[in-house]
Scaffold this motif. Sequence first.
Motif, PDB file in Angstrom:
ATOM      1  N   PRO A  95       0.819  -1.222   0.000  1.00 32.45           N
ATOM      2  CA  PRO A  95       0.000   0.000   0.000  1.00 32.45           C
ATOM      3  C   PRO A  95       0.853   1.273   0.000  1.00 32.45           C
ATOM      4  O   PRO A  95       0.554   2.217  -0.742  1.00 32.45           O
ATOM      5  N   ALA A  96       1.920   1.294   0.776  1.00 31.28           N
ATOM      6  CA  ALA A  96       2.761   2.495   0.815  1.00 31.28           C
ATOM      7  C   ALA A  96       3.412   2.777  -0.545  1.00 31.28           C
ATOM      8  O   ALA A  96       3.458   3.923  -0.998  1.00 31.28           O
ATOM      9  N   ASN A  97       3.909   1.731  -1.198  1.00 25.62           N
ATOM     10  CA  ASN A  97       4.519   1.926  -2.515  1.00 25.62           C
ATOM     11  C   ASN A  97       3.484   2.373  -3.547  1.00 25.62           C
ATOM     12  O   ASN A  97       3.782   3.180  -4.435  1.00 25.62           O
ATOM     13  N   ALA A 116       0.807   4.140  -2.857  1.00 23.68           N
ATOM     14  CA  ALA A 116       0.510   5.545  -2.554  1.00 23.68           C
ATOM     15  C   ALA A 116       1.594   6.456  -3.120  1.00 23.68           C
ATOM     16  O   ALA A 116       1.303   7.523  -3.689  1.00 23.68           O
ATOM     17  N   LYS A 117       2.865   6.041  -2.984  1.00 24.28           N
ATOM     18  CA  LYS A 117       3.955   6.815  -3.596  1.00 24.28           C
ATOM     19  C   LYS A 117       3.746   6.900  -5.108  1.00 24.28           C
ATOM     20  O   LYS A 117       3.904   7.965  -5.721  1.00 24.28           O
ATOM     21  N   SER A 118       3.380   5.771  -5.695  1.00 23.59           N
ATOM     22  CA  SER A 118       3.213   5.730  -7.157  1.00 23.59           C
ATOM     23  C   SER A 118       2.093   6.654  -7.619  1.00 23.59           C
ATOM     24  O   SER A 118       2.196   7.291  -8.677  1.00 23.59           O
ATOM     25  N   ILE A 119       1.030   6.721  -6.844  1.00 27.91           N
ATOM     26  CA  ILE A 119      -0.086   7.597  -7.208  1.00 27.91           C
ATOM     27  C   ILE A 119       0.370   9.059  -7.249  1.00 27.91           C
ATOM     28  O   ILE A 119       0.070   9.791  -8.197  1.00 27.91           O
ATOM     29  N   VAL A 120       1.130   9.474  -6.252  1.00 31.65           N
ATOM     30  CA  VAL A 120       1.558  10.879  -6.238  1.00 31.65           C
ATOM     31  C   VAL A 120       2.604  11.142  -7.324  1.00 31.65           C
ATOM     32  O   VAL A 120       2.628  12.219  -7.939  1.00 31.65           O
ATOM     33  N   TYR A 128      -2.914   3.058 -10.694  1.00 35.26           N
ATOM     34  CA  TYR A 128      -2.398   2.823  -9.343  1.00 35.26           C
ATOM     35  C   TYR A 128      -3.504   2.963  -8.289  1.00 35.26           C
ATOM     36  O   TYR A 128      -3.477   2.294  -7.260  1.00 35.26           O
ATOM     37  N   CYS A 129      -4.462   3.844  -8.548  1.00 36.78           N
ATOM     38  CA  CYS A 129      -5.608   3.946  -7.627  1.00 36.78           C
ATOM     39  C   CYS A 129      -6.367   2.620  -7.581  1.00 36.78           C
ATOM     40  O   CYS A 129      -6.757   2.151  -6.498  1.00 36.78           O
ATOM     41  N   LEU A 158      -4.346   0.050  -5.616  1.00 40.02           N
ATOM     42  CA  LEU A 158      -4.412   0.265  -4.168  1.00 40.02           C
ATOM     43  C   LEU A 158      -5.780  -0.151  -3.619  1.00 40.02           C
ATOM     44  O   LEU A 158      -5.878  -0.792  -2.572  1.00 40.02           O
TER      45      LEU A 158
END
Lengths: 108, 108, 108, 108
Positions: free
Chosen positions: B25-27, B29-33, B64-65, B68
């Motif tokens: 999940p953290a990766n 979230a990074k990918s989304i931004v 990516y959304c 996730l």
Amino acid sequence: MSGGRVEETLRVFVEQREWDQFHSPANLAKSIVIEAAELLECFQWSEDADRDRVAGELADVLTYCHLLASKLGLDPEQIVLDKLEVTGRKYPVDRSRGRSEKHDQLPD
Amino acid sequence: MSGGRVEETLRVFVEQREWDQFHSPANLAKSIVIEAAELLECFQWSEDADRDRVAGELADVLTYCHLLASKLGLDPEQIVLDKLEVTGRKYPVDRSRGRSEKHDQLPD
Amino acid sequence: MSGGRVEETLRVFVEQREWDQFHSPANLAKSIVIEAAELLECFQWSEDADRDRVAGELADVLTYCHLLASKLGLDPEQIVLDKLEVTGRKYPVDRSRGRSEKHDQLPD
Amino acid sequence: MSGGRVEETLRVFVEQREWDQFHSPANLAKSIVIEAAELLECFQWSEDADRDRVAGELADVLTYCHLLASKLGLDPEQIVLDKLEVTGRKYPVDRSRGRSEKHDQLPD
């Protein structure tokens, strides 16, 4: 989700508030990155994050994505599928399996 | 889009490449931004942007959304609708109509 | 770094290229987040990142920060020190020691 | 600003709060983009932004940039100057004057 309940619900929500005047594509793109960073904030200091909080922030990102798609007449489902074809050609299964490198750094 | 063609297509795409191992999940979230910022780059110096380029970058954010959401067992359509109810209460029509202020700065 | 070699070097660099016309505060703010996301990309799939690559991306973030500060007549060193005083009051040593929570979630 | 008052002030601030344990390079990179997006939020719906608010958000970006530089033993001033040389070669004055295109899209 295109043409579906979400698009129509968002359209009415925005229309009622007369917010369309603020929703230039550039402003929506800014909003997407602003919300994406709030999503990332759930993971700022730890890999663990509260699932409900993540859901709420992810929803904000998706909402602005839908608004931008609508504004530009794009079908959110179709553009994902179209892009996946492009990505699939850049990352052939046999060269990219189990690897996180960018396509131009994959071994031959 | 939940339970639909996009989710299944993405699942197969990732499985074939054994990329799930990278998709914490953290990766994601990074990918989304990261992708959201590439979308914003279309508008870096001008309000005008090439529609096809925007479509491609928006697709990356959405991809990516979806990953996730799948990872956390969230329905992308439902969380948008749920959040809209919360947002609707924070921005009542009569107080927020035609205004871009944050809810805590709206006039009474 | 205020009033120093970096500010003057950047000023000449931009002037020679006649880029000041693109550097509205809003465009510089967009540029900062775009470069910050490229910095984050160094850490997208792993905690380990190449130090030289990080240095280059961090330099891009700092460059646009300096340009925005100059544009607004702000001293980059002074605003950091000023903000640190505000942050110090929100995070008193005895309540925040060894904790990563936001100030409104710290224990009393 | 390297070796100067800001670096030392930040070092003491972090040490007093025992926050260094949270400041992995990856977490600092996340923090930089999170703060950069808060800076962008000043310009979300309008080109006009409150100067004091911008100063505060820009200070947060710079603070995390300094912490990351310190963590990696990088001199913030020097990496900006070094990168400017690289950028100067990619954007020669005669080809880039008055243009906002990326270097690979500049006319010959």
